[in-house]
Design an enzyme around this catalytic site. Structure first.
Site, PDB file in Angstrom:
ATOM      1  N   SER A 148       0.853  -1.188   0.000  1.00 15.29           N
ATOM      2  CA  SER A 148       0.000   0.000   0.000  1.00 15.29           C
ATOM      3  C   SER A 148       0.887   1.235   0.000  1.00 15.29           C
ATOM      4  O   SER A 148       2.053   1.179   0.436  1.00 15.29           O
ATOM      5  CB  SER A 148      -0.887   0.003   1.249  1.00 15.29           C
ATOM      6  OG  SER A 148      -1.487   1.263   1.456  1.00 15.29           O
ATOM      7  N   TYR A 161      -1.700  -0.703  10.256  1.00 14.74           N
ATOM      8  CA  TYR A 161      -1.827  -1.218   8.890  1.00 14.74           C
ATOM      9  C   TYR A 161      -0.665  -0.704   8.041  1.00 14.74           C
ATOM     10  O   TYR A 161      -0.032  -1.472   7.303  1.00 14.74           O
ATOM     11  CB  TYR A 161      -3.157  -0.769   8.291  1.00 14.74           C
ATOM     12  CG  TYR A 161      -3.341  -1.136   6.841  1.00 14.74           C
ATOM     13  CD1 TYR A 161      -3.747  -2.413   6.460  1.00 14.74           C
ATOM     14  CD2 TYR A 161      -3.126  -0.193   5.826  1.00 14.74           C
ATOM     15  CE1 TYR A 161      -3.926  -2.742   5.131  1.00 14.74           C
ATOM     16  CE2 TYR A 161      -3.310  -0.511   4.491  1.00 14.74           C
ATOM     17  CZ  TYR A 161      -3.711  -1.784   4.146  1.00 14.74           C
ATOM     18  OH  TYR A 161      -3.881  -2.110   2.823  1.00 14.74           O
ATOM     19  N   LYS A 165       2.376  -2.846   6.192  1.00 14.24           N
ATOM     20  CA  LYS A 165       2.647  -2.766   4.757  1.00 14.24           C
ATOM     21  C   LYS A 165       4.082  -2.313   4.477  1.00 14.24           C
ATOM     22  O   LYS A 165       4.668  -2.682   3.452  1.00 14.24           O
ATOM     23  CB  LYS A 165       1.639  -1.834   4.092  1.00 14.24           C
ATOM     24  CG  LYS A 165       0.222  -2.408   4.042  1.00 14.24           C
ATOM     25  CD  LYS A 165       0.179  -3.757   3.326  1.00 14.24           C
ATOM     26  CE  LYS A 165      -1.230  -4.242   3.076  1.00 14.24           C
ATOM     27  NZ  LYS A 165      -1.262  -5.514   2.318  1.00 14.24           N
TER      28      LYS A 165
END
Length: 255
Positions: A148, A161, A165
């Site tokens: 991401s 998150y 990533k």
């Protein structure tokens, strides 16, 4: 130059996680259209059966195998059943991801932290290792990890998150260095804002969208098919000299 063979995945077997919808399914459909036999995986067999039928109705070769990537023993079963079905694995796409929280990082619970790391980092690590014996036997092996833009620069409200990533990007580079001798290419795609169910909390928020549109040179939300097209390039012979790369598809957000 024969472009038809340059982007062909004929006779290749591709295993894609998180593939019953969104980016994962778009990748599966693109690979199948390029001639690959695709194994799509997600948690619910019922959803997989439905999506597999859609692919088969288009004349593609596809199999759905249920797997919760957060459970390591299920990953072992996924690889075993893939090999039983097709005898090999040439392409692996780690697309499955989890983000059960949206908000300040200090409000993230330990349970949420563990779930994010298990699905987004530990699962790709274990699945790559499980696939290694088959990938090294392939004539054109490729691993694609879906990260991401948050892995490049942390996104507001997506703290852990984003950390996971970033770890996936680093993990991909480690494998690219170590597996190059086996001719296994490992690359990372960092999507920006893509209109999927997974990212709905972002694109359905008017305040966030207003901020994003001001920052984006290409002022629109991306599509799953655009990530699939980049994945096809990285899986195909066209990317034969590309490994360890971090490819953004974000409308210029990270410029």
């Amino acid at each position: 130059m024969d472009l038809s063979s340059l982007f062909s995945l004929a006779d290749k077997v591709a295993l894609i996680t998180g593939a019953s919808k969104g980016i994962g399914f778009a990748i599966a459909e693109a690979f199948a259209a390029a001639g690959a036999k695709v194994v799509i995986s997600s948690r619910k067999q019922e959803s997989l059966d439905e999506m597999t039928a859609l692919l088969k109705n288009k004349g593609y070769e596809a199999t759905g195998i249920a797997c919760n990537v957060g459970k390591m023993e299920e990953l072992e079963n996924l690889v075993q059943k893939t090999v039983e079905a097709y005898g090999q694995i040439d392409v692996l796409v780690n697309n499955a991801a989890s983000n059960p929280v949206f908000g300040p990082v200090h409000e993230t619970s330990l349970d949420a932290f563990d779930k994010i790391m298990d699905v987004n980092v530990k699962a790709p690590f274990h699945l790559m290792n499980l696939c290694f014996p088959y990938l090294r036997q392939s004539s054109h092996p490729s691993v694609i990890n879906i990260s991401s833009v948050g892995g490049i620069s942390p996104e507001t409200g997506l703290g852990i998150y984003s950390v996971s990533k970033a770890a996936l990007i680093s993990l991909s580079k480690v494998y690219a260095k170590e597996w190059g001798v086996a001719n296994i290419r490992v690359n990372t795609i960092c999507p920006g804002l893509i209109q999927t169910k997974f990212s709905e909390a972002l694109w359905s928020n008017d305040k966030i969208m207003s901020h994003m549109m001001k920052a984006l040179p290409i002022k629109r939300v991306g599509t799953s098919e655009e990530i699939a097209a980049m994945s096809l390039f990285l899986a195909s012979p066209a990317a034969a000299y590309s490994t360890g790369g971090v490819f953004t598809a974000d409308g210029g957000f990270t410029i």
